[in-house]
Design a protein around this motif. Structure first.
Motif, PDB file in Angstrom:
ATOM      1  N   THR A  50       1.311  -1.169  -0.106  1.00 13.12           N
ATOM      2  CA  THR A  50       0.023  -0.119   0.062  1.00 13.12           C
ATOM      3  C   THR A  50       0.714   1.179   0.086  1.00 13.12           C
ATOM      4  N   GLY A  51       1.840   0.914  -0.056  1.00 11.97           N
ATOM      5  CA  GLY A  51       3.361   1.726  -0.331  1.00 11.97           C
ATOM      6  C   GLY A  51       3.478   2.657   0.970  1.00 11.97           C
ATOM      7  N   PHE A  52       2.923   2.661   2.028  1.00 11.58           N
ATOM      8  CA  PHE A  52       3.671   3.075   3.261  1.00 11.58           C
ATOM      9  C   PHE A  52       5.049   3.420   3.360  1.00 11.58           C
ATOM     10  N   ALA A  53       6.368   2.208   3.015  1.00 15.82           N
ATOM     11  CA  ALA A  53       8.033   2.727   3.236  1.00 15.82           C
ATOM     12  C   ALA A  53       8.113   3.347   2.448  1.00 15.82           C
ATOM     13  N   THR A  54       7.943   3.704   0.515  1.00 23.12           N
ATOM     14  CA  THR A  54       7.734   4.696  -0.219  1.00 23.12           C
ATOM     15  C   THR A  54       7.339   5.897   0.459  1.00 23.12           C
ATOM     16  N   LEU A  55       6.153   6.340   0.860  1.00 15.65           N
ATOM     17  CA  LEU A  55       5.875   7.109   1.810  1.00 15.65           C
ATOM     18  C   LEU A  55       7.021   7.595   2.995  1.00 15.65           C
ATOM     19  N   ALA A  56       6.826   6.659   3.862  1.00 19.52           N
ATOM     20  CA  ALA A  56       7.417   6.605   5.056  1.00 19.52           C
ATOM     21  C   ALA A  56       8.947   8.025   4.581  1.00 19.52           C
ATOM     22  N   LEU A  57       9.748   6.762   3.342  1.00 19.93           N
ATOM     23  CA  LEU A  57      11.014   7.377   1.959  1.00 19.93           C
ATOM     24  C   LEU A  57      10.885   9.191   1.809  1.00 19.93           C
ATOM     25  N   ARG A  58       9.796   9.235   1.761  1.00 23.20           N
ATOM     26  CA  ARG A  58       9.528  10.648   0.440  1.00 23.20           C
ATOM     27  C   ARG A  58       9.382  11.709   2.242  1.00 23.20           C
ATOM     28  N   ASP A  59       8.302  11.326   2.583  1.00 22.17           N
ATOM     29  CA  ASP A  59       8.561  12.181   4.588  1.00 22.17           C
ATOM     30  C   ASP A  59      10.175  12.368   4.927  1.00 22.17           C
ATOM     31  N   ALA A  60      10.665  11.969   5.079  1.00 22.02           N
ATOM     32  CA  ALA A  60      11.539  11.812   5.828  1.00 22.02           C
ATOM     33  C   ALA A  60      12.901  12.493   4.925  1.00 22.02           C
ATOM     34  N   LEU A  61      12.677  12.476   3.265  1.00 24.72           N
ATOM     35  CA  LEU A  61      13.484  13.112   2.645  1.00 24.72           C
ATOM     36  C   LEU A  61      12.832  14.705   3.207  1.00 24.72           C
ATOM     37  N   LEU A  62      11.824  15.337   2.935  1.00 25.69           N
ATOM     38  CA  LEU A  62      11.019  15.917   2.746  1.00 25.69           C
ATOM     39  C   LEU A  62      11.428  17.092   3.950  1.00 25.69           C
ATOM     40  N   LYS A  63      11.175  15.862   5.342  1.00 26.72           N
ATOM     41  CA  LYS A  63      10.953  16.248   6.851  1.00 26.72           C
ATOM     42  C   LYS A  63      12.902  16.900   7.491  1.00 26.72           C
ATOM     43  N   ARG A  64      13.803  16.595   6.674  1.00 24.38           N
ATOM     44  CA  ARG A  64      15.183  16.763   6.527  1.00 24.38           C
ATOM     45  C   ARG A  64      15.177  17.926   5.097  1.00 24.38           C
ATOM     46  N   ARG A  65      14.501  18.927   4.802  1.00 22.94           N
ATOM     47  CA  ARG A  65      15.239  19.647   3.675  1.00 22.94           C
ATOM     48  C   ARG A  65      15.704  19.172   2.494  1.00 22.94           C
ATOM     49  N   MET A  66      14.948  17.837   2.555  1.00 21.08           N
ATOM     50  CA  MET A  66      15.713  17.396   1.394  1.00 21.08           C
ATOM     51  C   MET A  66      15.065  16.901  -0.156  1.00 21.08           C
ATOM     52  N   VAL A  67      15.655  17.345  -1.034  1.00 23.26           N
ATOM     53  CA  VAL A  67      14.605  16.932  -2.420  1.00 23.26           C
ATOM     54  C   VAL A  67      14.144  15.355  -3.310  1.00 23.26           C
ATOM     55  N   PRO A  68      13.495  15.045  -3.149  1.00 27.16           N
ATOM     56  CA  PRO A  68      12.585  13.663  -3.249  1.00 27.16           C
ATOM     57  C   PRO A  68      13.623  13.610  -4.588  1.00 27.16           C
ATOM     58  N   GLY A  69      13.363  12.691  -5.439  1.00 23.95           N
ATOM     59  CA  GLY A  69      13.930  12.834  -6.408  1.00 23.95           C
ATOM     60  C   GLY A  69      12.580  11.577  -7.071  1.00 23.95           C
TER      61      GLY A  69
END
Length: 214
Positions: A50-69
């Motif tokens: 259901t995508g929870f790992a992708t969304l967790a990674l994407r949220d972590a990137l944004l939280k650390r002010r990084m740009v998702p690829g």
């Protein structure tokens, strides 16, 4: 019951289950502390559910002010992909591309799905035939770029997981030794077995987090 039928009939139950144990939050916390996380990662989520790992990674990137690829994700079960696609639409996320595929038939993936900086897989390898787990690892390794990283979240075999995951969710369970042997056989040369952050320590009783590189 095969995995497709099992998860097609239990999509809502699975979503509630992972949320109750705070599995997505634990994965997000793991990525939040990862020293190698950076902007622009080219990512594949193998067995995305259901995508929870992708969304967790994407949220972590944004939280650390990084740009998702760019994010690619596949799963064997159409019902899980449909749930993931609905979540992406609800959150107005457009940088994740989905497809249906079997990790053991990875040639069915789009030809351009390769050269990944990071491949993640959460709670998928438990459903491969045990004698083909190493083959699944090898197929993913072949899609990493030089210096790429594979992060595996997988159920460990113990007194808790045998009834809860092994029986109820009809999954195969593994020891650390078995997983390391399968990963080395697949061609990975450097392995690190980690734990979830302390605030999610109960997840370390459930399973392993293994980072593998070539």
């Amino acid at each position: 019951m095969n995995p497709v039928d099992l998860y097609s009939s239990r999509v809502a139950t699975y979503t509630r289950f992972v949320n109750v144990v705070r599995y997505p939050q634990g994965i997000r916390a793991y990525f939040l502390r990862a020293s190698w996380l950076r902007s622009g990662l080219h990512v594949l989520d193998a067995g995305c559910g259901t995508g929870f790992a992708t969304l967790a990674l994407r949220d972590a990137l944004l939280k650390r002010r990084m740009v998702p690829g760019s994010f690619h994700a596949f799963d064997l079960t159409p019902a899980m992909i449909d749930r993931f696609r609905a979540t992406l639409h609800k959150r107005a996320i457009t940088d994740v591309e989905l497809t249906q595929a079997d990790v053991l038939e990875s040639e069915a993936l789009p030809a351009e799905w390769t050269n990944y900086d990071l491949i993640i897989s959460a709670s998928m390898f438990e459903y491969l035939p045990p004698h083909r787990v190493s083959e699944g690892f090898q197929r993913l390794r072949s899609r990493l770029n030089e210096g790429g990283r594979f992060v595996l979240f997988i159920t460990r075999r113990n007194w808790l997981t045998r009834p809860l995951i092994g029986q109820w969710w009809q999954a195969n369970l593994y020891s650390k030794k078995e997983l390391k042997e399968a990963l080395y056989k697949a061609g990975f040369t450097s392995l690190t077995v980690s734990r979830f952050p302390i605030q999610y320590r109960w997840l370390s009783l459930w399973g392993f987090v293994i980072e593998a590189t070539t």
